[in-house]
Enzyme design. Structure first.
Site, PDB file in Angstrom:
ATOM      1  N   ILE A 138       0.860  -1.180   0.000  1.00 60.21           N
ATOM      2  CA  ILE A 138       0.000   0.000   0.000  1.00 60.21           C
ATOM      3  C   ILE A 138       0.901   1.236   0.000  1.00 60.21           C
ATOM      4  O   ILE A 138       1.759   1.391   0.872  1.00 60.21           O
ATOM      5  CB  ILE A 138      -0.928   0.017   1.230  1.00 60.21           C
ATOM      6  CG1 ILE A 138      -1.823  -1.233   1.247  1.00 60.21           C
ATOM      7  CG2 ILE A 138      -1.767   1.292   1.232  1.00 60.21           C
ATOM      8  CD1 ILE A 138      -2.758  -1.344   0.055  1.00 60.21           C
ATOM      9  N   LYS A 139       0.698   2.112  -0.972  1.00 60.94           N
ATOM     10  CA  LYS A 139       1.524   3.306  -1.079  1.00 60.94           C
ATOM     11  C   LYS A 139       0.989   4.395  -0.152  1.00 60.94           C
ATOM     12  O   LYS A 139      -0.170   4.790  -0.233  1.00 60.94           O
ATOM     13  CB  LYS A 139       1.549   3.815  -2.519  1.00 60.94           C
ATOM     14  CG  LYS A 139       2.259   2.878  -3.482  1.00 60.94           C
ATOM     15  CD  LYS A 139       2.283   3.415  -4.899  1.00 60.94           C
ATOM     16  CE  LYS A 139       3.358   4.451  -5.085  1.00 60.94           C
ATOM     17  NZ  LYS A 139       3.518   4.812  -6.533  1.00 60.94           N
TER      18      LYS A 139
END
Length: 360
Positions: A138-139
């Site tokens: 997840i960025k």
């Protein structure tokens, strides 16, 4: 042996900075995996904006959700998760073979949350749960508000791609957040093996100073920042604190070189790939850059052509009036704003397609 294979064999992971439904359906991504040593993938709002805007490949997926009552943002994440999970499945054999070191794909939380710690963490948890893929990162942006969310996400066992880093200092702050999360897991008897990369943006440095410095400094700032940060990365991994984490079962948060497509048409189109080849790092590159490096890239040429004394180069920029620290902050702020602009355009594209479908 082609140059992408040589780079892979030298210890650097090559990831593709792109995703479209056509890349998946037409088998192009699988071809890049099989022939060009691509071992991971990143995405961002701009990539999805262009993919949905320029293609009708997503129209059916949007049409199927017309009567669901979902918001435009909810429609987007459902569509994005379809693409991302399919890509994750393609990379899963690499992920398994490398024992979780490689084979990752990335999905970003809404960039409108770059300065909202609590909601960033909530959305990160939700996306990770909905994707249900062990090789999904997840960025989360490495802004001051993003750092606490990064620590908490790592502590919760959510793999993170820290994005929007532009300097050694910003990288070190992100690495500190990651390590705190890992150390808390160790203290609480939890498995410390949580994947992460820290994404340092390269090419935007040279764009920012293109008309402010002498010609001999053109297209050298991004590489110098990359090498300075890489040195800090290696020093950190060699520190007693990290050695203790390794001894408890942690793995490195790898440094990732992002924004490595050359912007200057007068410079080499593989400048940042050749100049930042380094083991235990990742280079995520646009399709055009990947193809260019496969066609005419050279590891030896890159190492010979670019000066290695990055601190001397940075001193020359300082003498030319470039304040590295303030520029790094400006670039991070502009990067966050740019992704918000792309996000808003993406929402507008989805809304326009839905309205057109309703009128039809």
């Amino acid at each position: 042996m082609n140059s992408t294979q040589q780079l892979h064999d030298a210890g650097q992971s090559l990831w593709l900075d792109n995703i479209t439904r056509d890349l998946l359906k037409q088998g192009t991504l699988q071809q890049y995996i099989d022939t060009l040593s691509i071992s991971g993938l990143t995405s961002n709002p701009t990539i999805f904006d262009q993919a949905i805007k320029r293609s009708d490949a997503y129209d059916d997926a949007i049409r199927q959700r017309q009567v669901t009552g979902l918001s435009d943002e909810e429609v987007f994440f459902e569509i994005a998760l379809e693409d991302i999970t399919q890509a994750a499945d393609l990379f899963l054999p690499i992920h398994v073979r490398t024992c979780g070191v490689d084979g990752w794909v990335s999905l970003e939380v809404s960039p409108t949350l770059a300065h909202d710690t609590a909601t960033t963490l909530t959305v990160a948890r939700d996306l990770h749960h909905r994707a249900d893929r062990r090789n999904l990162l997840i960025k989360i942006p490495g802004t001051p508000e993003g750092l606490p969310a990064i620590e908490e996400a790592i502590y919760a066992g959510i793999p993170v791609n820290v994005t929007l880093l532009f300097s050694r200092e910003q990288y070190l702050a992100a690495a500190e957040a990651y390590l705190r999360g890992i150390e808390r897991r160790i203290a609480d008897g939890l498995c410390p093996e949580v994947g992460s990369v820290a994404s340092l943006f390269i090419s935007r440095w040279d764009v920012a100073v293109a008309h402010q410095v002498p010609n001999n400094l053109a297209n050298t700032l991004g590489l110098a920042i990359g090498r300075r940060t890489e040195q800090a990365y290696r020093d950190l991994l060699a520190s007693p604190r990290w050695q203790c984490a390794f001894n408890a079962g942690a793995r490195p948060q790898r440094l990732l070189f992002a924004s490595t497509g050359t912007k200057d048409p007068n410079a080499s189109d593989v400048l940042y790939v050749e100049g930042l080849a380094a083991p235990l790092t990742v280079n995520t590159m646009p399709e055009a850059t990947l193809k260019a490096f496969a066609d005419h890239g050279s590891l030896r040429a890159g190492q010979e052509a670019v000066p290695h004394d990055h601190e001397t180069i940075l001193a020359e920029f300082a003498a030319a009036g470039v304040d590295i620290d303030s520029l790094a902050q400006r670039l991070q702020d502009e990067g966050a704003a740019s992704f918000v602009t792309s996000w808003n355009e993406l929402m507008a594209v989805i809304a326009a397609k839905r309205n057109q479908m309703t009128s039809d």
